[in-house]
Write an enzyme that holds these catalytic residues in place. Structure first.
Site, short mmCIF file in Angstrom:
data_model
loop_
_atom_site.label_atom_id
_atom_site.label_comp_id
_atom_site.label_asym_id
_atom_site.label_seq_id
_atom_site.Cartn_x
_atom_site.Cartn_y
_atom_site.Cartn_z
N HIS A 170 -14.91 -3.25 7.93
CA HIS A 170 -14.18 -3.21 6.72
C HIS A 170 -14.33 -4.24 5.87
O HIS A 170 -13.81 -4.23 4.94
CB HIS A 170 -12.55 -2.72 6.97
N LYS B 229 0.71 -1.20 0.12
CA LYS B 229 0.03 0.12 -0.03
C LYS B 229 0.86 1.09 0.09
O LYS B 229 0.50 2.29 -0.53
CB LYS B 229 -0.91 -0.14 1.13
N GLU C 182 -2.04 8.13 7.80
CA GLU C 182 -2.86 9.07 6.74
C GLU C 182 -3.78 9.57 7.74
O GLU C 182 -4.18 9.06 8.76
CB GLU C 182 -3.31 8.16 5.66
N ARG D 168 -7.03 -7.90 -9.08
CA ARG D 168 -7.74 -9.14 -9.18
C ARG D 168 -9.33 -8.58 -9.75
O ARG D 168 -9.56 -7.70 -9.58
CB ARG D 168 -7.82 -10.05 -8.24
#
Length: 409
Positions: free
Chosen positions: A214, A95, A179, A270
């Protein structure tokens, strides 16, 4: 079958009675129920491919679907991996590297650290610069693991250590970055497809904001909040991100969206579980296009012609009890009644007699509807959920049914 392609299926002991095995031309067992000794054993998967004399492997959604090492081994064995190159997969799988790539491609990213965090002191300094609350995230993570929201400076050191520890246990990599935390953003993703000649197209967006821990529960296309102008802007940003790594095949660029602004989250290398809603509104078969691209055929598309028609909604049907905190439910499937009628699609993996265990993801099937408008799609989904009957295990159908009646939804 429509393309005249023969198929070889692999299965573990737990999946010995699965419905998909009856659809394949051949099937081979790759080991016991635990995925670590079956579906994740690269040597056994490759052995099955070689025994079946296959030319290509479709990696599906999970297990080895985003494993660059497996991708490399396929290439070394002269087997086509239906997806991007190992190099693109490796870059986007981290990431932190993906954020750097997005910045270089002029794709907006959430303000945060420029790279991996070396220690708690650096995390605290950056957090004060961008302002609390902040989000500590695992560089190699997914599914909410290795992720901590920090609202107070006093909690940062503890959260940093916990996120790193969880990431190391889950992914073998404790690296984290930081972040700004966006409260209650929408999760909107763009479906892209690239070919070996360098062309990349996008198939609009999917709204995936109804989540639990999530994990997505309900997805729809198009998003009820995007204008045609925003769709074009986000689509263009997603295409730039894919082109930056010479992307080939199907991929999804995920964004956070709030107050009219969007920010790059990550790119999944994917096919997504929720790809049917895109197929329904664009009238395409993304798996067929994947196979065509993998065989070297160019994409014969025009971006201007790719416009959504109507509205589609997907409900993930899982073996969980929503009335008891979504606790997993196991048992033997006694009876399945699939809904039907216009605009209703059932992508299911269960039949009567199938044993639902705790070895894998609790997804039993996907219920998808398509209708001329969002209101009519919601009504159609409510009707289809009422028709769907699964006996033998508890399912999340009652939750989905309540959501369809929820005024806010």
């Amino acid at each position: 079958r429509e393309l005249g392609i023969e198929t070889v299926a692999i299965f573990s002991d737990a999946d010995r009675d699965s419905a998909y095995l009856e659809l394949a031309d051949e099937a081979y067992c790759v080991g016991p129920s635990r995925s670590a000794f079956s579906y994740l054993k690269i040597d056994r998967v490759i052995s099955a491919a070689e025994v079946g004399n296959v030319e290509a492997i479709h990696p599906g959604y999970g297990f080895l679907a985003e494993n660059a090492h497996f991708n490399e081994i396929c290439r070394s064995c002269n087997i086509d991996f239906i997806g991007p190159s190992p190099e693109a997969m490796q870059m986007l799988g981290d990431k932190n590297h993906a954020r750097a790539m997005a910045r270089e491609a002029e794709v907006p990213v959430v303000p945060g650290s420029d790279g991996l965090l070396e220690n708690e002191s650096e995390a605290l300094r950056i957090a004060h610069e961008i302002g609390f609350p902040v989000l500590i995230k695992a560089a190699a993570g997914g599914g909410g693991k290795g992720m901590r929201v920090v609202r107070d400076p006093g909690d940062l050191v503890r959260s940093f250590e916990a996120a790193s520890r969880e990431a190391l246990a889950a992914f073998g990599d404790g690296s984290v970055y930081l972040e700004r935390f966006l409260d209650s953003p929408r999760h909107i993703e763009i479906q892209v497809m690239g070919d070996s000649s360098g062309d990349v197209f996008h198939f609009g967006e999917r709204e995936c904001s109804i989540q639990r821990r999530h994990q997505k529960l309900i997805e729809e296309a198009p998003s009820p909040v995007l204008t045609p102008e925003l769709r074009a802007e986000m689509g263009s940003a997603a295409v730039r991100a894919a082109q930056a790594v010479d992307y080939v095949g199907a991929g999804t660029v995920e964004f956070l969206f709030k107050d009219g602004e969007f920010y790059f989250l990550e790119m999944n290398t994917r096919l997504q579980v929720e790809h049917p809603v895109t197929e329904m509104v664009f009238g395409v078969d993304l798996v067929e296009i994947q196979l065509q691209v993998a065989s070297g055929e160019p994409l014969t598309l025009s971006q201007d012609d790719l416009q959504p028609t109507g509205h589609a909604i997907e409900c993930r049907i899982t073996s969980e009890n929503p009335l008891q905190g979504f606790l997993p439910s196991t048992g033997r499937i006694d009876y399945v009644r699939q809904p039907g009628g216009p605009g209703v699609r059932w992508d299911g993996g269960i039949i009567p007699g199938f044993e639902v265990g705790l070895h894998y993801d609790p997804l039993l099937g996907k219920l998808i509807v398509h209708a001329p408008s969002r209101d009519s799609a919601v009504r159609r989904m409510a009707r289809a959920l009422d028709e769907l009957v699964i006996r033998g295990v508890e399912t999340c159908v009652p939750f989905h049914r309540r959501v369809m009646d929820e005024p806010d939804f």
